[in-house]
Scaffold this motif. Structure first.
Motif, mmCIF file in Angstrom:
data_model
loop_
_atom_site.group_PDB
_atom_site.id
_atom_site.type_symbol
_atom_site.label_atom_id
_atom_site.label_comp_id
_atom_site.label_asym_id
_atom_site.label_seq_id
_atom_site.Cartn_x
_atom_site.Cartn_y
_atom_site.Cartn_z
ATOM 1 N N SER A 43 0.897 -1.305 0.063
ATOM 2 C CA SER A 43 -0.042 0.055 -0.323
ATOM 3 C C SER A 43 0.879 1.278 0.170
ATOM 4 C CB SER A 43 -0.880 0.075 1.462
ATOM 5 O OG SER A 43 -1.501 -1.140 1.327
ATOM 6 N N HIS A 44 0.305 2.349 -0.235
ATOM 7 C CA HIS A 44 0.983 3.812 -0.264
ATOM 8 C C HIS A 44 0.296 4.673 0.300
ATOM 9 C CE1 HIS A 44 3.708 1.859 -3.308
ATOM 10 N NE2 HIS A 44 2.505 1.336 -3.662
ATOM 11 N N LEU A 45 0.907 5.732 1.061
ATOM 12 C CA LEU A 45 0.110 6.705 1.633
ATOM 13 C C LEU A 45 0.919 8.048 1.498
ATOM 14 C CD1 LEU A 45 -1.529 6.918 5.152
ATOM 15 C CD2 LEU A 45 0.654 8.220 5.049
ATOM 16 N N SER A 46 0.178 8.996 1.087
ATOM 17 C CA SER A 46 0.591 10.400 1.423
ATOM 18 C C SER A 46 -0.331 11.445 1.482
ATOM 19 C CB SER A 46 1.427 10.698 -0.052
ATOM 20 O OG SER A 46 0.419 11.228 -1.089
ATOM 21 N N LEU A 47 -0.026 12.650 1.679
ATOM 22 C CA LEU A 47 -0.771 13.773 1.448
ATOM 23 C C LEU A 47 -0.948 14.189 0.293
ATOM 24 C CD1 LEU A 47 -1.298 15.966 3.773
ATOM 25 C CD2 LEU A 47 0.605 17.181 2.987
ATOM 26 N N VAL A 48 -2.399 14.309 -0.170
ATOM 27 C CA VAL A 48 -2.574 14.948 -1.647
ATOM 28 C C VAL A 48 -3.615 16.370 -1.389
ATOM 29 C CG1 VAL A 48 -2.620 12.847 -2.794
ATOM 30 C CG2 VAL A 48 -4.916 13.467 -1.812
ATOM 31 N N ARG A 49 -3.372 17.092 -2.476
ATOM 32 C CA ARG A 49 -4.365 18.285 -2.154
ATOM 33 C C ARG A 49 -5.716 17.726 -2.167
ATOM 34 N NH1 ARG A 49 -2.711 22.567 -6.934
ATOM 35 N NH2 ARG A 49 -4.322 21.706 -7.915
ATOM 36 N N LYS A 50 -7.059 18.731 -1.940
ATOM 37 C CA LYS A 50 -8.299 18.144 -1.948
ATOM 38 C C LYS A 50 -8.729 17.528 -3.203
ATOM 39 C CE LYS A 50 -10.152 20.426 2.192
ATOM 40 N NZ LYS A 50 -9.628 21.861 2.642
ATOM 41 N N ASP A 51 -8.118 18.144 -4.446
ATOM 42 C CA ASP A 51 -8.607 17.862 -5.717
ATOM 43 C C ASP A 51 -7.816 16.755 -6.122
ATOM 44 O OD1 ASP A 51 -6.295 19.064 -6.102
ATOM 45 O OD2 ASP A 51 -6.957 20.502 -7.739
ATOM 46 N N GLY A 52 -6.821 15.835 -5.388
ATOM 47 C CA GLY A 52 -6.150 15.047 -5.826
ATOM 48 C C GLY A 52 -4.654 15.165 -6.359
ATOM 49 N N ALA A 53 -4.375 16.329 -6.321
ATOM 50 C CA ALA A 53 -2.905 16.829 -6.913
ATOM 51 C C ALA A 53 -2.020 16.553 -6.061
ATOM 52 C CB ALA A 53 -3.037 18.176 -7.320
ATOM 53 N N LEU A 54 -0.901 16.381 -6.570
ATOM 54 C CA LEU A 54 0.424 16.184 -5.732
ATOM 55 C C LEU A 54 0.514 17.361 -4.905
ATOM 56 C CD1 LEU A 54 3.058 14.620 -4.845
ATOM 57 C CD2 LEU A 54 4.051 15.848 -6.778
ATOM 58 N N ASP A 55 0.579 17.413 -3.568
ATOM 59 C CA ASP A 55 0.976 18.464 -2.894
ATOM 60 C C ASP A 55 1.702 18.057 -1.582
ATOM 61 O OD1 ASP A 55 0.912 20.854 -1.511
ATOM 62 O OD2 ASP A 55 -1.110 21.256 -1.881
ATOM 63 N N ILE A 56 2.846 18.840 -1.332
ATOM 64 C CA ILE A 56 3.798 18.232 -0.479
ATOM 65 C C ILE A 56 3.555 19.158 1.051
ATOM 66 C CG2 ILE A 56 5.647 17.075 -2.089
ATOM 67 C CD1 ILE A 56 7.225 20.046 -1.574
ATOM 68 N N TYR A 57 2.970 20.495 0.567
ATOM 69 C CA TYR A 57 2.830 20.978 1.917
ATOM 70 C C TYR A 57 1.445 21.091 2.559
ATOM 71 C CZ TYR A 57 2.231 25.042 4.956
ATOM 72 O OH TYR A 57 2.128 26.172 5.840
ATOM 73 N N HIS A 58 0.241 20.869 1.966
ATOM 74 C CA HIS A 58 -0.911 20.709 2.561
ATOM 75 C C HIS A 58 -1.786 19.939 1.862
ATOM 76 C CE1 HIS A 58 -3.703 21.690 5.641
ATOM 77 N NE2 HIS A 58 -4.355 21.940 4.825
ATOM 78 N N GLY A 59 -2.986 19.365 2.542
ATOM 79 C CA GLY A 59 -3.761 18.528 1.789
ATOM 80 C C GLY A 59 -4.485 17.574 2.808
#
Ligand code: SF4
Lengths: 182, 482
Positions: free
Chosen positions: B231-247
């Motif tokens: 499995s893979h986990l990360s933050l994403v922007r609310k619209d599903g974009a790659l975002d490293i700062y917030h989401g």
């Protein structure tokens, strides 16, 4: 004349002092012409292969392995330098010095809010793990240290100037603003 | 008679990490363990400190990615001072983002230059004595200069936003303490060659190409080495974009099915738990809903590109589409493709820096906001090596009462253990001697995760390895070291 030989290591440090050495930027390419690196994470030499002229120590001493490696550096380096706040006085990791070690371990492994299923109150204690010291010690309390470079981390220019001064046998400037530990 | 083998990714004397492998009577691998041997005690000794000290204290856990700790702590404190992520003044948020992209750019460039490029340029079969950055500097001067300059550019962005290259002070609870001057901005936008953002974008693009070229020539190695489903986990922007700062937090399984549905990370304790094991100072996080056996996941560049839907910058998006189509749109579970993902992110960081530098908000505007204080907050960012959680609670005297950190490398604890197990089984089964090949393979498997052991070790160089072979009575019978 053969090139002066430098070794570096990180004990209980954050690697920021090593990163600051890299912040000399282009001059790193000059530096590798001027000196030869021996045991150091910079070139992946993992064991001393010869006696060195200068040893740079980042980080204080928090466990038995740190003691071992610091002694090894003292034996193999003519000049030993404590680089940065952690090596000079323990630094941030030494904030634990006023707290019993057991409390630190319990907080991390038993009380932590995301810790689950630890009914047996496990604290890591495997024979593979090195012995932790009661406190985090500055390097000069363990071996003799010849020079100290202040800062957290020492600024890149200070590191570069200190190395050049040592290599060329000149005095270095240590401006007042460098005496800080932020 | 069974045996136990010990491999030290970092030698015994240097601490930080090692591997043990247990063999059964037929010399088949029955168990492998990656031990993390460093402990700091941060969770306890930060208690009693005023909360506003946290962003400058915590970052001293890691001088390689201090900005990530700085920002994760600041985001947790934003919540505590009552300024939610959506209420942050635009100047503050954009300055922090610029700092963060600068950090990604320098950290990824460092990784590429110091860790990946020697293997790519000399080949992983080459003499280990030559496979290091000093040899690169001697033989590939132009590339070395490029690596040094890319890192320098990122570090100077950090200095301009945080005040210092390492352990800066820019982010404060509820905002930032400076904006950019017009001189700083112009220096980055149109600085003398090569120190300007356009050159950085060109170099980052060419690094992606360099990897692709290497991949074409070494497809077997890159596609199969230490590859395993996860499995893979990360933050994403609310619209599903790659975002490293917030989401929001998202996790997908090996087939791409969502197993964590874009949840608010303030509630991370509802979704994530950690297991403690006797043999490592590093805990083992997992998704509660799935349980500790199968709930583990990967984080980092590969995970981020597997969880997000798109990358919001044109060149990186193009590279991303190519990356995605290689696995037919499914999650990419090939560990060595992390290098590819990392370089796509490097390109994205460069593009985002340019966008932010051209934004007028970066030069002026409100820096800090005040709100209604609460007592608890969670801050989360994607650090270069993966998802980083900070959680603080304070008391009525504004002193920190509880701190919980789940750092990127901890999130990758189980995957690294799996990778080692996989490689060990492939190389060790049926053998009773440690081979050089085995040593290299384990080293490469762990290094694909770029682990920041004790949130710090080794990123400058490759890990020394030591293997010890023990019989069932823990008697040492073979020994080898790089
Ligand atoms: S002195 Fe500062 S930069 Fe150097 S190791 Fe210690 S915390 Fe890191």
């Amino acid at each position: 004349m053969s090139k002066p030989i430098i070794a570096t290591t990180s004990l209980a440090g954050c690697f920021g002092c090593h990163m600051s050495l890299l912040d000399i930027d282009e001059r790193i390419l000059d530096l590798i012409e001027l000196v030869e690196f021996n045991k150091s994470p910079i070139n992946d030499i993992k064991k001393f292969t010869k006696k060195c002229d200068i040893g740079l120590i980042e980080g204080g001493v928090c466990n038995s392995e740190n003691v071992h490696i610091l002694k090894e550096f003292r034996e193999n380096c003519k000049i030993l330098i404590s680089v940065g706040e952690c090596a000079i006085m323990g630094g941030l990791p030494a904030l634990r010095n006023n707290i019993p070690l057991r409390e630190c371990l319990e907080e991390a492994y038993i009380n932590g809010p995301s810790v689950e299923n630890n009914e047996e109150q496990i604290i890591p204690n495997d024979e593979e793990l090195p012995l932790m010291l009661d406190k985090v010690y500055p390097c000069h309390e363990v071996v003799k240290i010849d020079y100290y470079l202040p800062g957290c981390p020492p600024r890149a220019d200070l590191l570069f100037n200190a190395l050049v001064a040592l290599i060329t046998g000149n005095l270095m400037e240590l401006p007042y603003e460098c005496f800080k530990y932020d | 008679m069974g045996q136990k083998i010990t491999i030290e990714p970092v030698t015994r004397v240097e601490g930080h990490g090692k591997v043990t492998i247990h063999l059964d009577d037929e010399n088949n691998v029955v168990q492998t363990r990656l031990h993390i041997v460093e402990f700091r005690g941060f969770e306890r000794f930060i208690q009693g400190r005023p909360y506003w000290e946290a962003p400058v204290l915590v970052q001293r856990l890691c001088g390689i990615c201090p900005v990530s700790h700085h920002l994760a702590a600041a985001k947790a404190l934003d919540v505590i001072v009552g300024v939610g992520p959506d209420d942050l003044p635009p100047t503050a948020e954009k300055m922090r983002r610029l700092m963060h992209y600068g950090q990604f750019f320098q950290s990824h460039a460092l990784h590429f230059f110091h860790l990946a490029s020697p293997d790519l340029l000399f080949g992983i079969e080459a003499d280990p004595g030559r496979r290091n950055v000093i040899a690169v500097a001697e033989e590939f001067r132009d590339l070395a200069v490029q690596g040094v300059m890319m890192r320098k550019f990122g570090q100077e962005i950090i200095q301009a936003t945080a005040g210092k290259k390492i352990h800066g002070t820019g982010a404060i609870p509820g905002g930032i303490n400076k904006s950019l001057t017009i001189e700083e901005k112009m220096k980055f936008l149109i600085g003398k060659d090569p120190m300007n953002i356009d050159q950085m974008i060109v170099w980052a693009s060419s690094a992606v190409e360099l990897f692709k070229d290497y991949h074409r020539k070494n497809r077997d190695l890159i596609d199969h080495f230490a590859a395993f489903p996860s499995s893979h986990l990360s933050l994403v922007r609310k619209d599903g974009a790659l975002d490293i700062y917030h989401g929001v937090l998202r996790a997908v399984d090996k087939d791409g099915k969502k197993i964590l549905h874009d949840v608010d990370y303030q509630d991370y304790l509802d979704y994530i738990a950690e297991e403690v094991k006797t043999w490592s100072y590093m805990k083992f996080p997992y998704l509660r809903a799935i349980g500790k056996e199968n709930g583990w996941y990967r984080v980092g560049p590969l995970a981020r590109l597997n969880t997000c839907d798109f990358i919001p910058s044109p060149l990186a998006q193009k590279a991303f589409e190519e990356f995605r189509s290689y696995t037919g749109g499914k999650p990419n579970n090939m560990s060595m493709h992390t290098h590819w993902a990392r370089l796509i992110e490097t390109l994205h960081a460069a593009e985002m820096m340019k966008e932010l530098l051209e934004d007028p908000d970066i030069l002026s505007g409100e820096l800090v906001k005040k709100g209604n204080k609460t007592i608890e907050g969670v801050g989360l960012v994607e650090a270069p090596r993966g998802t980083l959680f900070h959680h603080f609670r304070i008391n009525e005297d504004d002193l920190i009462e509880m701190a919980n950190l789940i750092v990127s490398t901890t999130n990758n604890n189980e995957p690294m253990n799996r990778a080692v197990e996989l490689v060990a089984k492939e190389w060790m089964n049926g053998k009773e001697k440690i081979t050089e090949g085995m040593l290299n393979a384990v080293e490469t498997a762990i290094r694909a995760y770029d682990p920041c052991l004790s949130c710090a070790t080794h990123a400058l160089g490759k890990m020394p390895l030591q293997i010890e072979l023990y019989d069932v009575n823990d008697q040492l019978i073979d020994h080898m070291q790089t």
